[in-house]
Design a protein around this motif. Structure first.
Motif, PDB file in Angstrom:
ATOM      1  N   THR A 102      27.384  79.693 -54.321  1.00 38.14           N
ATOM      2  CA  THR A 102      28.439  80.190 -53.443  1.00 38.14           C
ATOM      3  C   THR A 102      27.949  80.032 -51.999  1.00 38.14           C
ATOM      4  O   THR A 102      26.745  79.851 -51.768  1.00 38.14           O
ATOM      5  CB  THR A 102      28.719  81.677 -53.713  1.00 38.14           C
ATOM      6  OG1 THR A 102      27.551  82.436 -53.356  1.00 38.14           O
ATOM      7  CG2 THR A 102      29.097  81.923 -55.177  1.00 38.14           C
ATOM      8  N   PRO A 103      28.835  80.110 -51.032  1.00 33.06           N
ATOM      9  CA  PRO A 103      28.384  80.044 -49.632  1.00 33.06           C
ATOM     10  C   PRO A 103      27.339  81.130 -49.307  1.00 33.06           C
ATOM     11  O   PRO A 103      26.381  80.859 -48.578  1.00 33.06           O
ATOM     12  CB  PRO A 103      29.671  80.246 -48.833  1.00 33.06           C
ATOM     13  CG  PRO A 103      30.758  79.731 -49.734  1.00 33.06           C
ATOM     14  CD  PRO A 103      30.299  80.107 -51.123  1.00 33.06           C
ATOM     15  N   GLU A 104      27.496  82.309 -49.868  1.00 29.89           N
ATOM     16  CA  GLU A 104      26.537  83.389 -49.625  1.00 29.89           C
ATOM     17  C   GLU A 104      25.175  83.071 -50.239  1.00 29.89           C
ATOM     18  O   GLU A 104      24.134  83.311 -49.628  1.00 29.89           O
ATOM     19  CB  GLU A 104      27.062  84.718 -50.191  1.00 29.89           C
ATOM     20  CG  GLU A 104      28.309  85.240 -49.525  1.00 29.89           C
ATOM     21  CD  GLU A 104      29.593  84.570 -50.017  1.00 29.89           C
ATOM     22  OE1 GLU A 104      29.596  83.912 -51.088  1.00 29.89           O
ATOM     23  OE2 GLU A 104      30.607  84.693 -49.300  1.00 29.89           O
ATOM     24  N   GLU A 105      25.196  82.506 -51.443  1.00 32.95           N
ATOM     25  CA  GLU A 105      23.937  82.114 -52.092  1.00 32.95           C
ATOM     26  C   GLU A 105      23.255  80.981 -51.337  1.00 32.95           C
ATOM     27  O   GLU A 105      22.033  80.976 -51.183  1.00 32.95           O
ATOM     28  CB  GLU A 105      24.203  81.716 -53.548  1.00 32.95           C
ATOM     29  CG  GLU A 105      24.621  82.878 -54.422  1.00 32.95           C
ATOM     30  CD  GLU A 105      25.207  82.441 -55.755  1.00 32.95           C
ATOM     31  OE1 GLU A 105      25.224  83.271 -56.676  1.00 32.95           O
ATOM     32  OE2 GLU A 105      25.664  81.279 -55.882  1.00 32.95           O
ATOM     33  N   ALA A 106      24.048  80.019 -50.839  1.00 38.07           N
ATOM     34  CA  ALA A 106      23.485  78.910 -50.064  1.00 38.07           C
ATOM     35  C   ALA A 106      22.845  79.434 -48.782  1.00 38.07           C
ATOM     36  O   ALA A 106      21.757  78.996 -48.398  1.00 38.07           O
ATOM     37  CB  ALA A 106      24.567  77.873 -49.752  1.00 38.07           C
TER      38      ALA A 106
END
Length: 122
Positions: A102-106
């Protein structure tokens, strides 16, 4: 090292959250707020987690107090390393993993790489 069973995970999650050693009785009372469970069941699982090297224990009177050997994050990282090592093609596995972030994980991965860059990076 392998993943944890449901009760093992529930016990480890509680011990990680306490941030201090705890007795079987303390964990039992915490677990009983959500389910009916026997003292001997909790004691056996905590003893098994000790035998597996996930918990350390110290005698206190006639009982033990237990605490995790490593943080939840360190345990999770070790599981991730073992899963990655078990595949036939680690590079392909990593590509598939990165595709699903996800963008947050990236963003978390980028921040982690800034704190601890890969060996040999400039």
């Amino acid at each position: 090292m392998r993943g944890l069973g449901d009760l093992e995970a529930a016990i480890m999650d509680r011990l990680w959250s306490y941030r201090r050693p705890a007795s079987v009785r303390f964990v039992l009372e915490d677990l009983r707020r959500h389910r009916e469970i026997a003292y001997t069941t909790v004691m056996t699982v905590m003893d098994n987690l000790h035998t597996k090297g996930l918990l350390r224990r110290e005698p206190v009177g006639r009982a033990y107090i237990y605490e995790p050997v490593a943080s939840k994050e360190a345990y999770t990282a070790q599981l991730m390393r073992e899963v990655l090592a078990s595949g036939a093609n680690p590079a392909a596995t990593l590509v598939h993993f990165l595709e699903r972030l996800t963008p947050e994980e990236a963003a978390a991965l980028e921040a982690a790489l800034r704190v601890h860059p890969p060996k040999g990076s400039p």
